[in-house]
Write a protein that holds these residues in place. Sequence first.
Motif, PDB file in Angstrom:
ATOM      1  N   SER A   1     108.592 -31.206  24.028  1.00  0.00           N
ATOM      2  CA  SER A   1     109.012 -29.643  23.963  1.00  0.00           C
ATOM      3  C   SER A   1     108.443 -29.386  22.857  1.00  0.00           C
TER       4      SER A   1
ATOM      5  N   GLY B   1     112.076 -20.747  28.313  1.00  0.00           N
ATOM      6  CA  GLY B   1     111.151 -20.234  27.443  1.00  0.00           C
ATOM      7  C   GLY B   1     110.366 -21.210  26.785  1.00  0.00           C
ATOM      8  N   GLU B   2     110.986 -22.380  26.382  1.00  0.00           N
ATOM      9  CA  GLU B   2     110.258 -23.691  25.673  1.00  0.00           C
ATOM     10  C   GLU B   2     109.106 -24.073  26.462  1.00  0.00           C
ATOM     11  N   TRP B   3     108.226 -24.830  26.019  1.00  0.00           N
ATOM     12  CA  TRP B   3     107.027 -25.306  26.771  1.00  0.00           C
ATOM     13  C   TRP B   3     107.374 -26.858  26.516  1.00  0.00           C
TER      14      TRP B   3
ATOM     15  N   TYR C   1     103.900 -27.111  30.619  1.00  0.00           N
ATOM     16  CA  TYR C   1     104.405 -25.971  31.450  1.00  0.00           C
ATOM     17  C   TYR C   1     105.510 -25.531  30.742  1.00  0.00           C
ATOM     18  N   GLU C   2     105.858 -24.109  31.193  1.00  0.00           N
ATOM     19  CA  GLU C   2     106.917 -23.397  30.660  1.00  0.00           C
ATOM     20  C   GLU C   2     108.429 -23.658  31.391  1.00  0.00           C
ATOM     21  N   GLU C   3     109.353 -23.939  30.455  1.00  0.00           N
ATOM     22  CA  GLU C   3     110.764 -24.320  31.016  1.00  0.00           C
ATOM     23  C   GLU C   3     111.239 -23.018  31.349  1.00  0.00           C
TER      24      GLU C   3
ATOM     25  N   ASP D   1     105.125 -23.454  22.169  1.00  0.00           N
ATOM     26  CA  ASP D   1     104.334 -22.935  23.133  1.00  0.00           C
ATOM     27  C   ASP D   1     103.289 -24.236  23.617  1.00  0.00           C
ATOM     28  N   SER D   2     102.386 -23.800  24.543  1.00  0.00           N
ATOM     29  CA  SER D   2     101.727 -24.777  25.277  1.00  0.00           C
ATOM     30  C   SER D   2     101.042 -25.918  24.224  1.00  0.00           C
TER      31      SER D   2
END
Length: 89
Positions: free
Chosen positions: A53, A32-34, A27-29, A56-57
């Motif tokens: 983290s 903007g980090e995943w 999921y996106e924090e 991207d995903s």
Amino acid sequence: MYEIAQRVLTLLTEPPREVTVAVGLPYEEPTGEWSCPYRIDGLHGWEHERKVSGADSIQALEIALTTVRGALEGSPEAREGLLVWDEFT
């Protein structure tokens, strides 16, 4: 945690016990980090629920899988040869 994958390993104790590994949905924090959550249950006196983290995903998922593998391989049970994945040991 919404699980997208799970594996049950066997701990060769007397009696044998299950060790469950689960990986959650990335999921996106807000930053903007995943992130990708994971959990390991069933090792002696140790429950492990964390998240890692990535940019991207896909990267977050890859890091979670790598982290889980390292945690399992580094466990005392695995080093003693007591942790197996059924017929794929």
